[in-house]
Design a protein around this motif. Sequence first.
Motif, PDB file in Angstrom:
ATOM      1  N   SER A  94       6.019   6.209   2.405  1.00 33.27           N
ATOM      2  CA  SER A  94       6.169   6.265   0.950  1.00 33.27           C
ATOM      3  C   SER A  94       5.946   4.896   0.312  1.00 33.27           C
ATOM      4  N   ILE A  95       6.352   3.832   0.987  1.00 34.20           N
ATOM      5  CA  ILE A  95       6.093   2.475   0.477  1.00 34.20           C
ATOM      6  C   ILE A  95       4.594   2.230   0.422  1.00 34.20           C
ATOM      7  N   LEU A  96       3.905   2.603   1.482  1.00 42.15           N
ATOM      8  CA  LEU A  96       2.455   2.416   1.529  1.00 42.15           C
ATOM      9  C   LEU A  96       1.771   3.203   0.415  1.00 42.15           C
ATOM     10  N   ALA A  97       2.259   4.402   0.158  1.00 44.35           N
ATOM     11  CA  ALA A  97       1.658   5.238  -0.883  1.00 44.35           C
ATOM     12  C   ALA A  97       1.858   4.635  -2.277  1.00 44.35           C
ATOM     13  N   GLN A  98       2.928   3.857  -2.467  1.00 43.16           N
ATOM     14  CA  GLN A  98       3.235   3.288  -3.778  1.00 43.16           C
ATOM     15  C   GLN A  98       2.675   1.882  -3.968  1.00 43.16           C
ATOM     16  N   MET A  99       2.080   1.315  -2.932  1.00 41.20           N
ATOM     17  CA  MET A  99       1.583  -0.054  -3.003  1.00 41.20           C
ATOM     18  C   MET A  99       0.451  -0.196  -4.007  1.00 41.20           C
ATOM     19  N   ASP A 100       0.469  -1.306  -4.687  1.00 41.49           N
ATOM     20  CA  ASP A 100      -0.638  -1.666  -5.558  1.00 41.49           C
ATOM     21  C   ASP A 100      -1.526  -2.636  -4.791  1.00 41.49           C
ATOM     22  N   GLY A 101      -2.742  -2.724  -5.192  1.00 40.92           N
ATOM     23  CA  GLY A 101      -3.671  -3.615  -4.516  1.00 40.92           C
ATOM     24  C   GLY A 101      -4.706  -2.813  -3.756  1.00 40.92           C
ATOM     25  N   LEU A 102      -5.903  -3.321  -3.767  1.00 44.03           N
ATOM     26  CA  LEU A 102      -7.026  -2.604  -3.183  1.00 44.03           C
ATOM     27  C   LEU A 102      -6.871  -2.408  -1.678  1.00 44.03           C
ATOM     28  N   GLU A 103      -6.431  -3.422  -0.945  1.00 43.12           N
ATOM     29  CA  GLU A 103      -6.294  -3.282   0.507  1.00 43.12           C
ATOM     30  C   GLU A 103      -5.325  -2.173   0.876  1.00 43.12           C
ATOM     31  N   TYR A 104      -4.207  -2.110   0.165  1.00 44.82           N
ATOM     32  CA  TYR A 104      -3.225  -1.066   0.434  1.00 44.82           C
ATOM     33  C   TYR A 104      -3.794   0.309   0.149  1.00 44.82           C
ATOM     34  N   LYS A 105      -4.467   0.427  -0.994  1.00 48.05           N
ATOM     35  CA  LYS A 105      -5.034   1.720  -1.360  1.00 48.05           C
ATOM     36  C   LYS A 105      -6.091   2.161  -0.349  1.00 48.05           C
ATOM     37  N   VAL A 106      -6.956   1.239   0.054  1.00 51.36           N
ATOM     38  CA  VAL A 106      -7.999   1.571   1.026  1.00 51.36           C
ATOM     39  C   VAL A 106      -7.362   1.972   2.352  1.00 51.36           C
TER      40      VAL A 106
ATOM     41  N   ARG B   3     -16.337  -3.717   3.168  1.00 51.93           N
ATOM     42  CA  ARG B   3     -15.868  -5.067   3.507  1.00 51.93           C
ATOM     43  C   ARG B   3     -14.335  -5.127   3.515  1.00 51.93           C
ATOM     44  N   VAL B   4     -13.716  -4.528   2.512  1.00 48.41           N
ATOM     45  CA  VAL B   4     -12.242  -4.505   2.448  1.00 48.41           C
ATOM     46  C   VAL B   4     -11.695  -3.755   3.657  1.00 48.41           C
TER      47      VAL B   4
END
Length: 160
Positions: free
Chosen positions: A99-111, A138-139
């Motif tokens: 759930s933390i990962l799902a709520q993360m902001d930032g492109l790396e987290y989303k990818v 690349r990300v």
Amino acid sequence: MTVIDNFGHTYNELVAEINMLEARMNDLLTERRFLLKSMNSTAPKGMGAVDYSKDRVQSNFVPYTLDRIVERMNKIDTMIQQVDEQLKAKRETLSKLDSILAQMDGLEYKVAFMRDKLNMKLHEIADKLGYSYDHIRRVSSRIQKMPHRCHIQHKISSVN
């Protein structure tokens, strides 16, 4: 090393711990079933009198005595309870991390989330996030891949 790399390492270790605990639980349950079968094999058969002062040996099989079986089953039951509690805690932690990962902001987290949890292809992620495929590639290559097991949803409740 980025935060997502540390997260991935921690996540991978947690998944490995859950796998080991599940294997241990299966082993304990298998041993418990074996002991239950042993109880049946040591029971007297037929209506005649039985001499309990002698071990009965049939086909190289030496049965456990009932007191040894009961003692071992009690230990196994205690271990099963402990492993089950550990599994619940680890699965709960894994769920929290999901759930933390799902709520993360930032492109790396989303990818990382879309690639490893939602099993999306990089071109789908690029379309969804509005970036070029090359940039998302690349990300993605900078981010350590999470294990396949991460795709499984777990039901748990606290972070240790």
